[in-house]
Motif scaffolding. Structure first.
Motif, short mmCIF file in Angstrom:
data_model
loop_
_atom_site.label_atom_id
_atom_site.label_comp_id
_atom_site.label_asym_id
_atom_site.label_seq_id
_atom_site.Cartn_x
_atom_site.Cartn_y
_atom_site.Cartn_z
N GLN A 138 0.83 -1.21 0.00
CA GLN A 138 0.00 0.00 0.00
C GLN A 138 0.86 1.26 0.00
O GLN A 138 0.58 2.22 -0.72
CB GLN A 138 -0.93 0.00 1.21
CG GLN A 138 -2.11 -0.94 1.11
CD GLN A 138 -3.09 -0.50 0.03
OE1 GLN A 138 -3.40 0.68 -0.10
NE2 GLN A 138 -3.58 -1.45 -0.74
N GLN A 156 0.70 3.68 -3.23
CA GLN A 156 0.21 5.03 -3.00
C GLN A 156 1.34 6.05 -2.89
O GLN A 156 1.08 7.26 -2.87
CB GLN A 156 -0.62 5.07 -1.70
CG GLN A 156 -1.82 4.14 -1.69
CD GLN A 156 -2.88 4.56 -2.69
OE1 GLN A 156 -2.94 5.70 -3.12
NE2 GLN A 156 -3.73 3.60 -3.05
N LYS A 187 -2.69 13.20 -3.04
CA LYS A 187 -3.05 12.40 -4.21
C LYS A 187 -3.98 13.18 -5.13
O LYS A 187 -3.86 13.10 -6.35
CB LYS A 187 -3.73 11.11 -3.76
CG LYS A 187 -2.85 10.20 -2.91
CD LYS A 187 -1.69 9.62 -3.70
CE LYS A 187 -2.15 8.58 -4.69
NZ LYS A 187 -1.01 7.92 -5.37
N VAL A 206 -8.95 3.10 0.70
CA VAL A 206 -8.05 3.76 1.64
C VAL A 206 -8.89 4.60 2.60
O VAL A 206 -9.79 5.32 2.18
CB VAL A 206 -7.04 4.66 0.90
CG1 VAL A 206 -6.14 5.38 1.89
CG2 VAL A 206 -6.21 3.83 -0.06
N GLU A 261 -7.34 5.89 -7.38
CA GLU A 261 -6.19 6.30 -6.59
C GLU A 261 -6.42 6.13 -5.09
O GLU A 261 -5.47 5.88 -4.34
CB GLU A 261 -5.86 7.78 -6.86
CG GLU A 261 -5.36 8.07 -8.26
CD GLU A 261 -6.48 8.07 -9.31
OE1 GLU A 261 -7.68 8.12 -8.93
OE2 GLU A 261 -6.15 8.01 -10.50
N LEU A 262 -7.68 6.26 -4.64
CA LEU A 262 -7.96 6.26 -3.20
C LEU A 262 -8.97 5.22 -2.76
O LEU A 262 -9.33 5.17 -1.59
CB LEU A 262 -8.45 7.66 -2.78
CG LEU A 262 -7.43 8.80 -2.95
CD1 LEU A 262 -8.10 10.14 -2.70
CD2 LEU A 262 -6.25 8.60 -2.02
#
Length: 276
Positions: free
Chosen positions: A57, A61, A92, A204, A200-201
């Protein structure tokens, strides 16, 4: 190949580790299990799988645990939790070429009317109800809008349990007590960013989105647990012996003596011929 990789990590010299640590402050891609074990899991409670997932992770990321962008949380035998800081979400989003800004604030009720405010401003005597956020992308005709309910995320022990908990210990104020508007607005922001940038997220989470984690590590040793269980068994045996020793009153009051000629059961069973 996996065996060879493990052997290489075991043979890392002090110089190798120091170099990797220095590089990692600038480049999260140099993170390895040796560094994670040393700094993030010094008690060695995490499994190899949990550490591998955390490292993956952090690398995917591109987030740095040493600058508090990503956290590895492990309590006792509970599964490890990996959470990301708000600044990592913002980092991000800012790096995405389609990000076109965002708005956010809180929702509150005052004088029987539900209102919104930008930022985290809560008027005097108003009751906070939730938070809101809107994220804009250049490649989408409609923005991503999110509203979150305060009661679903409120992590104040004082509001839940009162000034004293069920064990008689004082509940001390936390950030949700001191800055409730800031906290619920933060939850709204990360929720909106996650929905706006799922690639992207997605998957999370920020620490304040989660209910407070409890350390469930046993406070008793194995011998203490066995001794306590044995004492409970002995107590049950004593109570059972005492009950067996008590005389049983089998007498009937005069008006309750049963008339066996009227009872069902044997009388009906043996009346007439037996059938085979």
């Amino acid at each position: 190949m996996e065996y060879e990789t493990d052997e290489k990590e075991k043979k890392m010299t002090v110089t190798d580790i120091q170099t990797a640590e220095k590089n990692f402050l600038e480049d999260p891609q140099t993170l390895n299990s040796t560094i994670v074990r040393k700094y993030l899991d010094p008690k060695g409670t995490a499994t190899d799988e949990e550490l591998a997932y955390f490292i993956a992770q952090a690398k995917v990321q591109n987030l740095n645990p040493f600058t508090k962008e990503i956290y590895f949380i492990k309590y006792g035998n509970q599964p490890a939790q990996i959470v990301v800081a708000l600044k990592a979400f913002q980092k991000k989003a800012d790096a995405h070429p389609e990000f076109d800004g965002m708005d956010s604030g809180i929702i509150y009720e005052k004088d029987g009317e539900i209102k919104r405010s930008d930022g985290a401003f809560l008027p005097k005597d108003a009751e906070i109800l939730g938070g809101w956020a809107t994220v804009y992308r250049k490649d989408r005709s409609h923005p991503t809008k999110v509203e979150v309910t305060f009661s679903e995320y409120d992590n104040s022990k004082i509001r839940k349990e009162g000034p004293v908990n069920s064990y008689g210990k004082e509940n001390k104020p936390n950030t949700w007590d001191d800055k409730p508007s800031v906290m619920i607005r933060k939850v709204a922001i990360v929720t909106a960013l996650r929905e706006a940038f799922p690639n992207e997220l997605g998957g999370v989470y920020e620490a304040d989105e989660l209910r407070e984690l409890k350390d469930v590590t046993p406070t008793e040793t194995r011998d203490e647990v066995m001794a306590r269980k044995q004492a409970q068994i002995e107590q049950m045996k004593q109570e059972q012996t005492r009950k067996q020793a008590e005389p049983v009153d089998t007498s009937y009051p005069a008006d309750e003596v049963p008339d066996y000629t009227e009872e069902t059961g044997q009388g009906e069973l043996f009346s007439g011929k037996l059938e085979y």
